[in-house]
Motif scaffolding. Structure first.
Motif, PDB file in Angstrom:
ATOM      1  N   UNK A  26       0.156 -17.726  -1.004  1.00 43.17           N
ATOM      2  CA  UNK A  26       0.868 -18.561  -2.161  1.00 43.17           C
ATOM      3  C   UNK A  26       2.080 -18.055  -2.855  1.00 43.17           C
ATOM      4  N   UNK A  27       2.176 -16.751  -2.834  1.00 47.87           N
ATOM      5  CA  UNK A  27       3.232 -16.057  -3.793  1.00 47.87           C
ATOM      6  C   UNK A  27       4.719 -15.995  -2.602  1.00 47.87           C
ATOM      7  N   UNK A  28       4.020 -15.542  -1.555  1.00 51.66           N
ATOM      8  CA  UNK A  28       5.226 -15.633  -0.312  1.00 51.66           C
ATOM      9  C   UNK A  28       5.775 -17.326  -0.380  1.00 51.66           C
ATOM     10  N   UNK A  29       4.807 -18.413  -0.388  1.00 53.14           N
ATOM     11  CA  UNK A  29       5.461 -19.742  -0.472  1.00 53.14           C
ATOM     12  C   UNK A  29       6.402 -20.000  -1.701  1.00 53.14           C
ATOM     13  N   UNK A  31       7.966 -17.890  -3.472  1.00 52.72           N
ATOM     14  CA  UNK A  31       9.249 -17.072  -3.331  1.00 52.72           C
ATOM     15  C   UNK A  31      10.157 -17.674  -2.360  1.00 52.72           C
ATOM     16  N   UNK A  32       9.560 -17.827  -1.187  1.00 55.97           N
ATOM     17  CA  UNK A  32      10.370 -18.473   0.082  1.00 55.97           C
ATOM     18  C   UNK A  32      10.888 -19.855  -0.250  1.00 55.97           C
ATOM     19  N   UNK A  33      10.145 -20.623  -1.077  1.00 59.63           N
ATOM     20  CA  UNK A  33      10.619 -21.869  -1.398  1.00 59.63           C
ATOM     21  C   UNK A  33      11.850 -21.945  -2.313  1.00 59.63           C
ATOM     22  N   UNK A  35      13.718 -19.491  -2.620  1.00 60.16           N
ATOM     23  CA  UNK A  35      15.202 -18.787  -1.849  1.00 60.16           C
ATOM     24  C   UNK A  35      15.616 -20.145  -1.187  1.00 60.16           C
ATOM     25  N   UNK A  36      14.907 -20.877  -0.442  1.00 61.02           N
ATOM     26  CA  UNK A  36      15.594 -21.911   0.443  1.00 61.02           C
ATOM     27  C   UNK A  36      16.143 -22.746  -0.416  1.00 61.02           C
ATOM     28  N   UNK A  37      15.687 -23.262  -1.453  1.00 62.66           N
ATOM     29  CA  UNK A  37      16.278 -24.169  -2.295  1.00 62.66           C
ATOM     30  C   UNK A  37      17.495 -23.615  -2.908  1.00 62.66           C
ATOM     31  N   UNK A  38      17.422 -22.504  -3.382  1.00 62.72           N
ATOM     32  CA  UNK A  38      18.762 -21.679  -3.809  1.00 62.72           C
ATOM     33  C   UNK A  38      19.829 -21.678  -2.718  1.00 62.72           C
ATOM     34  N   UNK A  59       8.009 -28.766   2.203  1.00 62.92           N
ATOM     35  CA  UNK A  59       6.835 -29.756   2.668  1.00 62.92           C
ATOM     36  C   UNK A  59       6.273 -29.214   3.733  1.00 62.92           C
ATOM     37  N   UNK A  60       6.582 -28.918   4.929  1.00 70.21           N
ATOM     38  CA  UNK A  60       5.808 -28.317   5.972  1.00 70.21           C
ATOM     39  C   UNK A  60       5.268 -26.925   5.628  1.00 70.21           C
ATOM     40  N   UNK A  61       5.869 -26.179   4.936  1.00 70.57           N
ATOM     41  CA  UNK A  61       5.187 -24.906   4.401  1.00 70.57           C
ATOM     42  C   UNK A  61       4.108 -25.075   3.714  1.00 70.57           C
TER      43      UNK A  61
END
Length: 114
Positions: A26-29, A31-33, A35-38, A59-61
Motif C-alpha cells: 500500500x505504501x509503495x502504491x 508513493x509510486x502513484x 511519483x508517476x503523477x508528478x 488504475x491497473x496498480x
C-alpha cells in the motif's frame, strides 16, 4: 498440546507477515502513484502520448492492490489449515461412506447368489 500451540504460532506469524507485506504494498502504491503523477504532470514524462497513461498505470496498480487485499483479508482468512483439514476430513468421510455402501451391496449380492 505443544504441537497445537506451535501451529497457532506459525499461523499467527504467517498472517502477520502477509499483513506486513500488504501494508508495504500500500505504501509503495501511494508513493509510486505520486511519483508517476508528478513525472507526468510536472516533468512532461510521456507528454507526447495522446492518452493519459499515468491514470491507466495507477488504475491497473490499484486493481492489483485490491486483489492482494482480497487475498490477505478474505481468502486466506477463511481458507487456512483448519479449513483444509475440515475439507479433507469431510471428503474422506464421504469416501468411506461410499466404500461401506459398495461393500454392503457386494455382500448382499453374494448372499443372494448363494
Amino acid at each position: 498440546m505443544e504441537k497445537e500451540v506451535h501451529e497457532q504460532y506459525e499461523y499467527a506469524r504467517r498472517r502477520l507477515r502477509q499483513k506486513k507485506i500488504l501494508y508495504f504494498h500500500f505504501v509503495l502504491f501511494l508513493l509510486g502513484s505520486l511519483f508517476i503523477f508528478i513525472a507526468n504532470r510536472f516533468f512532461g514524462f510521456g507528454a507526447n502520448t495522446e492518452q493519459n497513461w499515468c491514470i491507466w498505470a495507477i488504475t491497473i496498480w490499484f486493481f492489483i492492490f485490491i486483489l492482494h487485499f482480497i487475498k490477505v483479508y478474505i481468502t486466506d482468512r477463511f481458507m487456512n489449515k483448519k479449513w483444509e483439514r475440515e475439507q479433507i476430513d469431510r471428503l474422506v468421510a464421504l469416501q468411506q461412506k461410499r466404500i461401506s455402501q459398495l461393500e454392503s451391496r457386494i455382500n448382499e449380492d453374494t448372499e443372494n447368489k448363494i
